[in-house]
Write a protein that holds these residues in place. Structure first.
Motif, PDB file in Angstrom:
ATOM      1  N   LYS A  95      45.750  33.923  48.794  1.00 27.24           N
ATOM      2  CA  LYS A  95      46.107  32.368  49.031  1.00 27.24           C
ATOM      3  C   LYS A  95      46.526  32.432  50.557  1.00 27.24           C
ATOM      4  O   LYS A  95      46.249  31.507  51.300  1.00 27.24           O
ATOM      5  CB  LYS A  95      46.992  31.783  48.412  1.00 27.24           C
ATOM      6  CG  LYS A  95      48.504  32.787  48.214  1.00 27.24           C
ATOM      7  CD  LYS A  95      49.429  32.002  47.308  1.00 27.24           C
ATOM      8  CE  LYS A  95      50.815  32.666  47.211  1.00 27.24           C
ATOM      9  NZ  LYS A  95      51.657  32.092  46.262  1.00 27.24           N
ATOM     10  N   LEU A 136      36.472  36.748  45.587  1.00 23.22           N
ATOM     11  CA  LEU A 136      37.089  37.104  44.376  1.00 23.22           C
ATOM     12  C   LEU A 136      36.979  38.687  43.896  1.00 23.22           C
ATOM     13  O   LEU A 136      37.395  39.160  42.995  1.00 23.22           O
ATOM     14  CB  LEU A 136      36.079  36.525  43.000  1.00 23.22           C
ATOM     15  CG  LEU A 136      36.303  34.983  43.231  1.00 23.22           C
ATOM     16  CD1 LEU A 136      35.340  34.385  42.293  1.00 23.22           C
ATOM     17  CD2 LEU A 136      37.451  34.594  42.855  1.00 23.22           C
ATOM     18  N   ASN A 193      42.951  35.719  42.491  1.00 20.47           N
ATOM     19  CA  ASN A 193      41.663  35.059  41.699  1.00 20.47           C
ATOM     20  C   ASN A 193      41.194  33.697  41.866  1.00 20.47           C
ATOM     21  O   ASN A 193      41.763  33.224  42.899  1.00 20.47           O
ATOM     22  CB  ASN A 193      42.325  34.919  40.159  1.00 20.47           C
ATOM     23  CG  ASN A 193      43.674  33.876  40.185  1.00 20.47           C
ATOM     24  OD1 ASN A 193      43.739  33.084  40.700  1.00 20.47           O
ATOM     25  ND2 ASN A 193      44.741  34.598  39.184  1.00 20.47           N
ATOM     26  N   TYR A 194      40.171  33.200  40.950  1.00 21.95           N
ATOM     27  CA  TYR A 194      39.571  31.871  41.425  1.00 21.95           C
ATOM     28  C   TYR A 194      40.696  30.842  41.688  1.00 21.95           C
ATOM     29  O   TYR A 194      40.475  29.981  42.724  1.00 21.95           O
ATOM     30  CB  TYR A 194      38.637  31.366  40.348  1.00 21.95           C
ATOM     31  CG  TYR A 194      37.768  30.372  40.708  1.00 21.95           C
ATOM     32  CD1 TYR A 194      36.598  30.611  41.272  1.00 21.95           C
ATOM     33  CD2 TYR A 194      38.130  29.321  40.535  1.00 21.95           C
ATOM     34  CE1 TYR A 194      35.650  29.615  41.908  1.00 21.95           C
ATOM     35  CE2 TYR A 194      37.208  27.924  40.948  1.00 21.95           C
ATOM     36  CZ  TYR A 194      35.967  28.410  41.623  1.00 21.95           C
ATOM     37  OH  TYR A 194      35.291  27.146  42.018  1.00 21.95           O
ATOM     38  N   GLN A 195      41.552  30.618  40.587  1.00 17.75           N
ATOM     39  CA  GLN A 195      42.620  29.565  40.812  1.00 17.75           C
ATOM     40  C   GLN A 195      43.251  29.510  41.898  1.00 17.75           C
ATOM     41  O   GLN A 195      43.559  28.645  42.568  1.00 17.75           O
ATOM     42  CB  GLN A 195      43.335  29.631  39.524  1.00 17.75           C
ATOM     43  CG  GLN A 195      44.255  28.439  39.601  1.00 17.75           C
ATOM     44  CD  GLN A 195      45.309  28.520  38.197  1.00 17.75           C
ATOM     45  OE1 GLN A 195      45.342  29.584  37.308  1.00 17.75           O
ATOM     46  NE2 GLN A 195      46.193  27.478  38.110  1.00 17.75           N
ATOM     47  N   GLU A 196      43.928  30.872  42.447  1.00 11.99           N
ATOM     48  CA  GLU A 196      44.631  30.898  43.773  1.00 11.99           C
ATOM     49  C   GLU A 196      43.782  30.329  44.774  1.00 11.99           C
ATOM     50  O   GLU A 196      44.289  29.814  45.696  1.00 11.99           O
ATOM     51  CB  GLU A 196      45.207  32.480  43.491  1.00 11.99           C
ATOM     52  CG  GLU A 196      45.842  32.806  45.044  1.00 11.99           C
ATOM     53  CD  GLU A 196      46.184  34.098  45.344  1.00 11.99           C
ATOM     54  OE1 GLU A 196      46.335  34.682  46.409  1.00 11.99           O
ATOM     55  OE2 GLU A 196      46.041  34.963  44.223  1.00 11.99           O
ATOM     56  N   GLU A 248      41.120  28.538  44.889  1.00  7.77           N
ATOM     57  CA  GLU A 248      40.690  27.093  44.861  1.00  7.77           C
ATOM     58  C   GLU A 248      41.879  26.314  45.143  1.00  7.77           C
ATOM     59  O   GLU A 248      41.709  25.378  45.805  1.00  7.77           O
ATOM     60  CB  GLU A 248      40.118  26.693  43.568  1.00  7.77           C
ATOM     61  CG  GLU A 248      39.529  25.486  43.322  1.00  7.77           C
ATOM     62  CD  GLU A 248      39.045  25.132  42.003  1.00  7.77           C
ATOM     63  OE1 GLU A 248      38.215  24.421  42.003  1.00  7.77           O
ATOM     64  OE2 GLU A 248      39.840  25.317  41.024  1.00  7.77           O
ATOM     65  N   THR A 249      42.992  26.672  44.561  1.00 11.53           N
ATOM     66  CA  THR A 249      44.352  25.826  44.809  1.00 11.53           C
ATOM     67  C   THR A 249      44.692  25.865  46.122  1.00 11.53           C
ATOM     68  O   THR A 249      45.283  24.881  46.756  1.00 11.53           O
ATOM     69  CB  THR A 249      45.331  26.298  43.849  1.00 11.53           C
ATOM     70  OG1 THR A 249      44.793  26.274  42.492  1.00 11.53           O
ATOM     71  CG2 THR A 249      46.660  25.478  43.990  1.00 11.53           C
ATOM     72  N   SER A 250      44.140  27.140  46.779  1.00 11.70           N
ATOM     73  CA  SER A 250      44.927  27.120  48.349  1.00 11.70           C
ATOM     74  C   SER A 250      43.962  26.425  49.322  1.00 11.70           C
ATOM     75  O   SER A 250      44.326  25.916  50.397  1.00 11.70           O
ATOM     76  CB  SER A 250      44.644  28.584  48.737  1.00 11.70           C
ATOM     77  OG  SER A 250      45.972  29.214  47.795  1.00 11.70           O
ATOM     78  N   LYS A 254      31.761  35.811  44.778  1.00  9.64           N
ATOM     79  CA  LYS A 254      31.963  36.625  43.754  1.00  9.64           C
ATOM     80  C   LYS A 254      32.272  38.300  44.082  1.00  9.64           C
ATOM     81  O   LYS A 254      32.903  39.100  43.649  1.00  9.64           O
ATOM     82  CB  LYS A 254      31.438  36.656  42.524  1.00  9.64           C
ATOM     83  CG  LYS A 254      29.741  36.952  42.577  1.00  9.64           C
ATOM     84  CD  LYS A 254      29.261  36.648  41.297  1.00  9.64           C
ATOM     85  CE  LYS A 254      27.652  37.376  41.415  1.00  9.64           C
ATOM     86  NZ  LYS A 254      27.052  36.258  42.032  1.00  9.64           N
TER      87      LYS A 254
END
Length: 218
Positions: A171, A188, A193-196, A198-200, A207
């Motif tokens: 992030k 990735l 991870n994906y959530q980290e 995407e959220t950032s 991948k």
């Protein structure tokens, strides 16, 4: 990618190389000096990517003074042994060769001290592909990823931000890129991870190195 990018900024740890053994072993060595014993090095993977001082403070509640002392212990081991305890991600050099053939300007933007980044790139015979290596200073200044990115942009006279993009696995890379006004790619295969990612706010998430190469070389 809507616009071809001339300048590509790469994070180092978790993006070009997997530094797990070297970093976690050196962190464990430093913690041991404070009578903190970590048996499973996987528990220290969270130290890969962020500035070391921030991690010692966040994860072990060290004071500023203790964190700075821990960094000195970390470097005792890292600069002699840990710096070479890593490996290059598969097919990464092939991608660098392709990008250079296309005339791209490749740059390093890492929170690791620039002197260590230079040694690692030389060790893997990768320094030849990069026009500039930007990192933190040994005194702890310019460790924030946004500061590093601003430094790289300034030193390379990059004023049109639409021509540059940041590639990283955590992030801190994505947030730093946004602060600097750059688009970013989250990978990735590193330590985020994906959530980290995407959220950032990563503009692209890939991948593996093959997917990254397809994106950057298109």
């Amino acid at each position: 990618m809507k616009q071809m990018k001339q300048y590509i900024l790469f994070d180092l740890d978790g993006t070009i190389i997997d530094p797990k053994i070297g970093i976690t072993s050196s962190v464990a060595y430093a913690l041991n000096k404070f009578d903190i014993h970590v048996e499973n090095l996987d528990n220290l993977c969270k130290f890969i990517g962020p500035p070391l001082k921030d991690s010692f403070i966040e994860y072990y509640n060290f004071s500023d003074e203790a964190a700075e002392k821990a960094i000195l212990y970390y470097r005792e081991r890292f600069q002699e042994k840990g710096i070479y305890e890593n490996f290059l991600y598969e097919n990464f050099e092939d991608m660098l060769i392709s990008l250079k053939k296309q005339g791209k300007t490749l740059l390093i933007a890492t929170s690791k001290p620039a002197v260590f980044a230079e040694r690692i790139l030389e060790h893997f015979n990768l320094r030849q592909y990069f026009d500039f290596v930007g990192g933190s200073n040994l005194d702890g200044t310019r460790a924030n990823k946004a500061e590093v990115i601003f430094h790289v942009l300034k030193e390379n006279s990059i004023s049109d931000l639409s021509t540059a993009i940041m590639v990283g696995d955590r992030k801190h890379d994505i947030i730093g890129a946004k602060k600097a006004g750059l688009q970013s790619v989250g990978v990735l295969y590193g330590y985020g991870n994906y959530q980290e990612l995407e959220t950032s706010g990563a503009d692209y998430i890939v991948k593996d190195v093959e997917e990254l190469s397809t994106l950057l070389c298109s």
